[in-house]
Design a protein around this motif. Structure first.
Motif, PDB file in Angstrom:
ATOM      1  N   LYS A 158      13.034  17.805 -10.587  1.00 17.42           N
ATOM      2  CA  LYS A 158      12.800  16.958 -11.755  1.00 17.42           C
ATOM      3  C   LYS A 158      11.591  16.070 -11.544  1.00 17.42           C
ATOM      4  O   LYS A 158      11.272  15.673 -10.420  1.00 17.42           O
ATOM      5  CB  LYS A 158      14.045  16.107 -12.031  1.00 17.42           C
ATOM      6  N   PRO A 159      10.877  15.729 -12.630  1.00 15.47           N
ATOM      7  CA  PRO A 159       9.673  14.897 -12.505  1.00 15.47           C
ATOM      8  C   PRO A 159       9.982  13.535 -11.892  1.00 15.47           C
ATOM      9  O   PRO A 159      11.048  12.964 -12.107  1.00 15.47           O
ATOM     10  CB  PRO A 159       9.207  14.752 -13.961  1.00 15.47           C
ATOM     11  N   VAL A 160       9.031  13.038 -11.128  1.00 14.19           N
ATOM     12  CA  VAL A 160       9.167  11.718 -10.515  1.00 14.19           C
ATOM     13  C   VAL A 160       8.556  10.685 -11.450  1.00 14.19           C
ATOM     14  O   VAL A 160       7.440  10.853 -11.939  1.00 14.19           O
ATOM     15  CB  VAL A 160       8.447  11.693  -9.148  1.00 14.19           C
ATOM     16  N   GLN A 161       9.301   9.611 -11.727  1.00 15.28           N
ATOM     17  CA  GLN A 161       8.820   8.579 -12.633  1.00 15.28           C
ATOM     18  C   GLN A 161       7.912   7.605 -11.884  1.00 15.28           C
ATOM     19  O   GLN A 161       8.344   6.938 -10.954  1.00 15.28           O
ATOM     20  CB  GLN A 161      10.013   7.825 -13.247  1.00 15.28           C
ATOM     21  N   GLY A 174      -6.511   6.089  -7.959  1.00 14.99           N
ATOM     22  CA  GLY A 174      -7.051   7.438  -7.891  1.00 14.99           C
ATOM     23  C   GLY A 174      -6.223   8.384  -8.728  1.00 14.99           C
ATOM     24  O   GLY A 174      -4.983   8.395  -8.616  1.00 14.99           O
ATOM     25  N   ASN A 175      -6.884   9.171  -9.586  1.00 16.02           N
ATOM     26  CA  ASN A 175      -6.191  10.076 -10.493  1.00 16.02           C
ATOM     27  C   ASN A 175      -6.372  11.544 -10.118  1.00 16.02           C
ATOM     28  O   ASN A 175      -6.015  12.428 -10.893  1.00 16.02           O
ATOM     29  CB  ASN A 175      -6.674   9.848 -11.932  1.00 16.02           C
ATOM     30  N   SER A 176      -6.922  11.800  -8.948  1.00 21.14           N
ATOM     31  CA  SER A 176      -7.074  13.174  -8.494  1.00 21.14           C
ATOM     32  C   SER A 176      -5.703  13.782  -8.234  1.00 21.14           C
ATOM     33  O   SER A 176      -4.693  13.079  -8.096  1.00 21.14           O
ATOM     34  CB  SER A 176      -7.915  13.231  -7.223  1.00 21.14           C
ATOM     35  N   SER A 202      -0.146  13.579  -6.103  1.00 23.56           N
ATOM     36  CA  SER A 202       0.862  14.140  -5.197  1.00 23.56           C
ATOM     37  C   SER A 202       1.294  13.115  -4.160  1.00 23.56           C
ATOM     38  O   SER A 202       2.474  13.053  -3.792  1.00 23.56           O
ATOM     39  CB  SER A 202       0.304  15.383  -4.500  1.00 23.56           C
ATOM     40  N   LEU A 203       0.347  12.309  -3.684  1.00 23.25           N
ATOM     41  CA  LEU A 203       0.669  11.269  -2.710  1.00 23.25           C
ATOM     42  C   LEU A 203       1.665  10.275  -3.294  1.00 23.25           C
ATOM     43  O   LEU A 203       2.669   9.934  -2.655  1.00 23.25           O
ATOM     44  CB  LEU A 203      -0.609  10.548  -2.273  1.00 23.25           C
ATOM     45  N   ARG A 204       1.424   9.815  -4.519  1.00 24.94           N
ATOM     46  CA  ARG A 204       2.346   8.850  -5.145  1.00 24.94           C
ATOM     47  C   ARG A 204       3.713   9.482  -5.376  1.00 24.94           C
ATOM     48  O   ARG A 204       4.748   8.822  -5.206  1.00 24.94           O
ATOM     49  CB  ARG A 204       1.736   8.336  -6.459  1.00 24.94           C
ATOM     50  N   HIS A 240       6.071  12.634   7.319  1.00 22.66           N
ATOM     51  CA  HIS A 240       4.646  12.453   7.598  1.00 22.66           C
ATOM     52  C   HIS A 240       3.882  12.421   6.282  1.00 22.66           C
ATOM     53  O   HIS A 240       4.006  13.324   5.452  1.00 22.66           O
ATOM     54  CB  HIS A 240       4.133  13.597   8.473  1.00 22.66           C
ATOM     55  N   ILE A 241       3.110  11.362   6.081  1.00 17.14           N
ATOM     56  CA  ILE A 241       2.301  11.215   4.871  1.00 17.14           C
ATOM     57  C   ILE A 241       0.843  11.051   5.289  1.00 17.14           C
ATOM     58  O   ILE A 241       0.513  10.138   6.046  1.00 17.14           O
ATOM     59  CB  ILE A 241       2.755  10.006   4.031  1.00 17.14           C
ATOM     60  N   ARG A 242      -0.008  11.928   4.805  1.00 15.53           N
ATOM     61  CA  ARG A 242      -1.443  11.841   5.098  1.00 15.53           C
ATOM     62  C   ARG A 242      -2.184  11.384   3.850  1.00 15.53           C
ATOM     63  O   ARG A 242      -2.011  11.946   2.770  1.00 15.53           O
ATOM     64  CB  ARG A 242      -1.999  13.194   5.541  1.00 15.53           C
ATOM     65  N   ILE A 243      -3.017  10.344   4.013  1.00 11.41           N
ATOM     66  CA  ILE A 243      -3.839   9.853   2.909  1.00 11.41           C
ATOM     67  C   ILE A 243      -5.205  10.529   3.013  1.00 11.41           C
ATOM     68  O   ILE A 243      -5.897  10.381   4.027  1.00 11.41           O
ATOM     69  CB  ILE A 243      -4.016   8.326   2.966  1.00 11.41           C
TER      70      ILE A 243
END
Length: 463
Positions: A145-148, A160-162, A167-169, A319-322
Motif C-alpha cells: 500500500k502507498p506510504v503517506q 528533493g523530488n527525484s 524512495s528514500l522518504r 541500512h539507508i543510503r543517502i
C-alpha cells in the motif's frame, strides 16, 4: 527467530522459512545449518558446490543464501554474479574467515547483501537473519500500500523530488514502523541528521552525539554518566547520553570515527541494554532506538580492522543510503529555489528570482559538499546580491565558480605577513573548509591531515 543480539519486531509474514547454505566443507556447513534451525528457519537446503546450487535454483528458489567464497570450481563470486543476473531479489550473505574479510567486502560491493565471519556464533547468524528480515519487510511494504508522506513535516524537511529521494522518504516512513537499529550512510553534507530526525518522527527524546569528538578518557562518562565524587571534577551527578535517550532515539554521527575502546563500551551497552554510571553500584535499564551515521561504507572500516564486525552487525539491521547530490542533479533546481526563497526572507533581500543561466551553472558542478554546500553558496549569493538584480550567473561568480573539475570557490586566500606558522595553519584550514562548503572530509583530504587535527584547528579558530 530472534535473539538478544537483535532488536526490532516484524510481522510474521516477513520471517524467512527457506534458506540455502553453499559450503564445500561439510563440518562447517553442518554447524551453520544447526544454528539456522535453532533460530527457527524451517527448511535449510545444503549444497557442497556452487554448481550444484545453481543447477537447482530455478526449481527451488530459497529466500536467502549463505555462501562461502573460496571453493573448488565455481566460487562464491560466481554465485553472486549469477544470482544478480537471475534472481537479484534473493539476498546473498557471504561467510568468511576474519583473516579474509577484505574478500567479503569485495563480495558486498559486487552485490552480496551482507557478510558474517567464521567461526560462526548464534549472535552473528541471528543478526544477519534479522537484517534480511528487516530489508524484506521494507521491500514488501514498498511494493504494497502507498506510504503517506504529504503531511509529515519531518519527511518533508528532506528536500528533493527525484525518484531516489522519493524512495528514500518512503523507506524512512516504513522503517519507523519497526524498532530495528538503523545505519545511515551518506557523504558529508547529504543530510544524515535530517534522516535521523525523520526516523525519530518526534516520538520521545532525540539525543545526538558526534562520536568523532569524544576522547577515550571521557568516553565512559559521556556515554554512561557518573556519580558525584566518582573522580576528580565530578562535582555533581551526571546522566549519560544513553540514559538520556531512554524512550526515544540515540543518534551517533560519524560512527566510523569511533575508537576501538569506545566501540567495546558501546557494544556491551547495546547487548545488555543496561549501563552503570561511573561510581555507581547499580545498573540502569536503557531502551532506545539506535540510529548511527557514517560518511564512508562501514564495510571498508570492518575489513581494515578499524571497526568491530560484531558491532557492525548490531547497528546495521536496516541500512539507508543517502545518494550524493551529483547522483541526482535533477534535484538541484528545486533545492536552489527553496534555499533562495528561504534566505531572501531571512536576510530581508529584495532579489526576485534565480535566472535560468544560474541554475544551469549550478547543475554543472559536482558538489563535493553536497546539499550543505549548495545551501551555503545560495545564501552567500543572496547576501551579496544588490536590490536591483536577480540572482544571475554574474552574481554567483562573485562567490562561487561552477567547474566540472570539482574545484570549488575562487575567492582566494590572503593573510597578513605577521602571522605565526601556527596561526597560518589555523586560518588556512578554516578557509579551505569554507571553500568546500563545510565538507570536513573533503577539507581533510585537501589539507592531508586527519579529522581530529582539523577539529583542533577549528577550536583554535574560536579562541
Amino acid at each position: 527467530m530472534t535473539s538478544d543480539a537483535t532488536q526490532g519486531s516484524f510481522p510474521s509474514d516477513s520471517n524467512l522459512s527457506k534458506v540455502a547454505v553453499v559450503e564445500d566443507e561439510t563440518a562447517v556447513a553442518e554447524i551453520l545449518v544447526r544454528i539456522l534451525k535453532e533460530l527457527g528457519v524451517k527448511h535449510v537446503d545444503q549444497h557442497d558446490s556452487v554448481q550444484d546450487f545453481l543447477d537447482h535454483i530455478d526449481e527451488d528458489l530459497p529466500e536467502l543464501v549463505f555462501t562461502d567464497l573460496l571453493m573448488p570450481g565455481r566460487d562464491g563470486f560466481d554465485l553472486i554474479k549469477e544470482m544478480q543476473s537471475r534472481h537479484p531479489q534473493v539476498p546473498i550473505i557471504v561467510v568468511s574467515a576474519h583473516a579474509s574479510l577484505d574478500n567479503a567486502v569485495k563480495a558486498v560491493k559486487l552485490g552480496a547483501f551482507d557478510f558474517v565471519a567464521k567461526p560462526f556464533d548464534v549472535d552473528g547468524v541471528s543478526a544477519a537473519l534479522q537484517k534480511a528480515m528487516s530489508q524484506r519487510y521494507v521491500r514488501q511494504r514498498l511494493q504494497g500500500k502507498p506510504v503517506q508522506l504529504q503531511q509529515d513535516r519531518y519527511l518533508n524537511a528532506i528536500l528533493g523530488n527525484s525518484a531516489a529521494m522519493t524512495s528514500l522518504r518512503e523507506m524512512i516512513a516504513i522503517a519507523r514502523e519497526v524498532e530495528a537499529n538503523v545505519l545511515v550512510e551518506g557523504e558529508t553534507g547529504t543530510g544524515k541528521e535530517l534522516v535521523a530526525h525523520a526516523l525519530h518522527g518526534g516520538a520521545g527524546p532525540f539525543v545526538a552525539l558526534n562520536v568523532a569528538t569524544i576522547a577515550d578518557d571521557i568516553a565512559e562518562s559521556e556515554l554512561f554518566g557518573h556519580k558525584q565524587g566518582a573522580f576528580t571534577g565530578a562535582v555533581s551527578n551526571r546522566k549519560g547520553i544513553l540514559e538520556s535517550a531512554i524512550g526515544g532515539v540515540l543518534f551517533l554521527d560519524e560512527i566510523n570515527s569511533m575508537t576501538q575502546k569506545i566501540q567495546v563500551q558501546l557494544l556491551r551497552a547495546i547487548q545488555e541494554r543496561k549501563v552503570r554510571p561511573i561510581g555507581s553500584n547499580r545498573e540502569v535499564d536503557v531502551k532506545f532506538r539506535l540510529i548511527c551515521a557514517t560518511n564512508e561504507p562501514l564495510e571498508d572500516a570492518v575489513a581494515s580492522g578499524r571497526f568491530r564486525l560484531d558491532l557492525y552487525h548490531r547497528i546495521n539491521l536496516i541500512h539507508i543510503r543517502i545518494p550524493p547530490l551529483r547522483e541526482r542533479p535533477e534535484d538541484i533546481p528545486d533545492l536552489a529555489r527553496e534555499f533562495f526563497a528561504r534566505y531572501c526572507q531571512l536576510h530581508h533581500r529584495p532579489v526576485s528570482t534565480i535566472e535560468d543561466s544560474a541554475i544551469s551553472a549550478l547543475r554543472q558542478y559536482e558538489w563535493p559538499g553536497n546539499v550543505r554546500e549548495l545551501e551555503n553558496v545560495i545564501e552567500r549569493a543572496v547576501i551579496f546580491s544588490s536590490a536591483e538584480e536577480n540572482l544571475s550567473i554574474d552574481v554567483l561568480s562573485r562567490v562561487f565558480s561552477c567547474k566540472n573539475s570539482g574545484q570549488a570557490l575562487t575567492t582566494g586566500f590572503t593573510v597578513p605577513l605577521t602571522l605565526t606558522m601556527k596561526e597560518l595553519e589555523v586560518r588556512y584550514s578554516r578557509a579551505v573548509l569554507d571553500e568546500v562548503g563545510g565538507n570536513k572530509s573533503e577539507a581533510t583530504r585537501i589539507l592531508k591531515i586527519d579529522y581530529k587535527t582539523l577539529e583542533r584547528r577549528l577550536k583554535e579558530t574560536k579562541t
